[in-house]
Write an enzyme that holds these catalytic residues in place. Structure first.
Site, PDB file in Angstrom:
ATOM      1  N   ASP A  92       0.722  -1.102   0.450  1.00  0.00           N
ATOM      2  CA  ASP A  92       0.015   0.022   0.212  1.00  0.00           C
ATOM      3  C   ASP A  92       0.912   1.624   0.137  1.00  0.00           C
ATOM      4  OD1 ASP A  92       1.185   0.387   2.858  1.00  0.00           O
ATOM      5  OD2 ASP A  92      -0.850   0.254   3.429  1.00  0.00           O
ATOM      6  N   GLY A  94       1.661   3.368   2.329  1.00  0.00           N
ATOM      7  CA  GLY A  94       1.347   4.060   3.548  1.00  0.00           C
ATOM      8  C   GLY A  94      -0.218   5.183   4.350  1.00  0.00           C
ATOM      9  N   PHE A  96      -2.723   5.382   4.483  1.00  0.00           N
ATOM     10  CA  PHE A  96      -4.437   4.913   5.435  1.00  0.00           C
ATOM     11  C   PHE A  96      -4.014   5.289   6.634  1.00  0.00           C
ATOM     12  CE2 PHE A  96      -6.203   2.082   7.902  1.00  0.00           C
ATOM     13  CZ  PHE A  96      -7.611   1.966   7.682  1.00  0.00           C
ATOM     14  N   ASP A 266      -7.514  -7.939   0.095  1.00  0.00           N
ATOM     15  CA  ASP A 266      -6.912  -8.122   1.086  1.00  0.00           C
ATOM     16  C   ASP A 266      -7.694  -7.855   3.127  1.00  0.00           C
ATOM     17  OD1 ASP A 266      -4.455  -5.103   2.996  1.00  0.00           O
ATOM     18  OD2 ASP A 266      -6.457  -5.349   0.681  1.00  0.00           O
ATOM     19  N   CYS A 304     -12.845 -29.219   6.993  1.00  0.00           N
ATOM     20  CA  CYS A 304     -12.173 -28.275   6.329  1.00  0.00           C
ATOM     21  C   CYS A 304     -11.101 -29.680   6.221  1.00  0.00           C
ATOM     22  CB  CYS A 304     -11.946 -26.884   7.342  1.00  0.00           C
ATOM     23  SG  CYS A 304     -10.246 -26.676   6.853  1.00  0.00           S
ATOM     24  N   CYS A 306      -7.654 -28.009   6.267  1.00  0.00           N
ATOM     25  CA  CYS A 306      -6.431 -28.287   6.558  1.00  0.00           C
ATOM     26  C   CYS A 306      -5.958 -28.372   7.502  1.00  0.00           C
ATOM     27  CB  CYS A 306      -6.420 -25.888   7.844  1.00  0.00           C
ATOM     28  SG  CYS A 306      -6.982 -26.350   9.110  1.00  0.00           S
ATOM     29  N   CYS A 309      -6.966 -28.228  11.592  1.00  0.00           N
ATOM     30  CA  CYS A 309      -8.447 -29.110  11.607  1.00  0.00           C
ATOM     31  C   CYS A 309      -8.231 -31.365  11.175  1.00  0.00           C
ATOM     32  CB  CYS A 309      -9.650 -28.522  10.353  1.00  0.00           C
ATOM     33  SG  CYS A 309     -10.053 -27.088  10.160  1.00  0.00           S
ATOM     34  N   HIS A 335      -5.571 -21.858  10.229  1.00  0.00           N
ATOM     35  CA  HIS A 335      -7.228 -22.236  10.014  1.00  0.00           C
ATOM     36  C   HIS A 335      -7.704 -20.889   9.107  1.00  0.00           C
ATOM     37  CE1 HIS A 335     -10.449 -23.561   9.258  1.00  0.00           C
ATOM     38  NE2 HIS A 335     -10.805 -23.160  10.558  1.00  0.00           N
TER      39      HIS A 335
END
Length: 372
Positions: A92, A94, A96, A266, A304, A306, A309, A335
């Site tokens: 970005d 900067g 924000f 994002d 899930c 992953c 899990c 997760h």
């Protein structure tokens, strides 16, 4: 530098399937991008991110400028080498972070004077300085410097701010030293005013950026208002370039953004709620630190696959949380990011198979999301 290929458009909504090609790899869109503010996605290794198929991550210009500083990143050969990440990075501008400093900053036409939140030291960030920093960082996609106004500013302030953001965008283009290796995106601002959003979008398109970001949303306004701003912004952005909705990552907003033609998202939500003991699941967000899970020996999400899990239970993760063990944040972060990236993969598949609307309705029902 950057190429966007539109592969398919949904038949019922504005959702679209695409591919962004950068020098460091391809990005399938729509995509969610994990946030690595200081050159690290909190508690995740690069290998973790690769396993969960994170195609691109973010770095934060303001924070990296303050720590470790541009001298260190330049000596390292850029952020990719510094953190040993071989895939695309987006930074970005900067803006924000600087504008969120409130009384610690002063805005002028030239830029923003601010005091560091770390030690109070004085700094000045201009469009030219923001681009200089991002050129040193070396991200594949970089942002023009903009003013991110609060959600409820009056029309006159929003108009003046938007016009200054456009002037700053022109200065950023002129200052950009590496257009052959870094794609500079323009950022649409305009507060919560439809005509300002449209004017800003049209003006940025005339400047011909490689891609376009939509900023100043998800700053406290009701979600239906955010969606309305998208409805009056996205149609004015070109179809042959990527569209990035900045700082948005709640699951309902991901679906609603995709439905309106957004390609990139994002958010820190996934990692932040993990550190606070919460998990995203297919039936809603769950606060694992709650006592109800102390003897729940099921995984975070039955659906899930992953590694968290597959190997750990809610009871165990709650135990780690209550003991302030670092592993708790790591497991929940993995997760939550995996879960979100998997949803985006499912969204891409649904668009490809002309069933995005049905998938959206089904997900909202199971997740308990009410239609705005």
């Amino acid at each position: 530098m950057l190429n966007y290929q539109l592969l398919k458009e949904d038949q019922k909504t504005s959702a679209r399937l695409g591919k962004i090609t950068t020098l460091r790899g391809e990005i399938d869109t729509p995509i969610f991008m994990p946030v690595g503010t200081l050159g690290t996605v909190k508690s995740m290794t690069n290998q973790d991110l690769e396993k969960m198929k994170a195609q691109i991550i973010l770095g934060n210009t303001y924070h990296l400028y303050l720590r470790p500083g541009m001298d260190i990143i330049a000596q390292a050969g850029g952020l990719h080498k510094f953190m040993n990440w071989k895939h695309p990075i987006l930074t970005d501008s900067g803006g924000f972070q600087v504008f969120s400093l409130g009384p610690l900053r002063k805005i002028t036409e030239e830029g923003v004077a601010f005091s560091s939140h770390l030690d109070g030291s004085k700094h000045f960030l201009s469009p030219e300085k923001s681009i200089e920093i991002q050129n040193i960082i070396g991200a594949d996609i970089i942002m023009s410097f903009d003013e991110c106004t609060p959600g409820q500013v009056d029309y006159e302030y929003a108009k003046k701010s938007m016009e200054m953001t456009l002037r700053w965008a022109e200065r950023c283009k002129k200052a950009h030293q590496k257009p052959d290796t870094q794609a500079l995106f323009g950022i649409v601002q305009g507060g919560m005013y439809e005509d300002l959003r449209q004017t800003c979008a049209k003006s940025l398109v005339e400047m011909d950026f490689p891609g376009y970001s939509i900023g100043g949303l998800s700053v406290g306004e009701p979600k239906p208002l955010m969606y309305r701003m998208l409805d009056h912004t996205v149609p004015f952005l070109p179809k042959n370039k990527p569209r990035y909705l900045m700082g948005v990552g709640s699951l309902d907003a991901l679906f609603e953004g995709v439905a309106r033609g957004i390609d990139m998202f994002d958010c820190v939500l996934q990692t932040r709620i993990a550190r606070n003991g919460s998990a995203l699941t297919s039936t809603g967000q769950k606060t694992i630190r709650n006592a109800t899970y102390k003897d729940d020996f099921s995984p975070l999400d039955e659906n899930c696959d992953c590694f968290v899990c597959q190997n750990h239970t809610k009871a165990y993760i709650r135990h780690l949380i209550k003991c302030n063990e670092i592993l708790a944040a790591r497991l929940l972060t993995y997760h939550n990011l995996y879960f979100t990236l998997k949803i985006m993969e499912n969204i891409r598949q649904a668009i490809a198979e002309n069933r995005f609307s049905e998938y959206k309705v089904d997900f909202f029902q199971k997740y308990g999301i009410k239609k705005d």
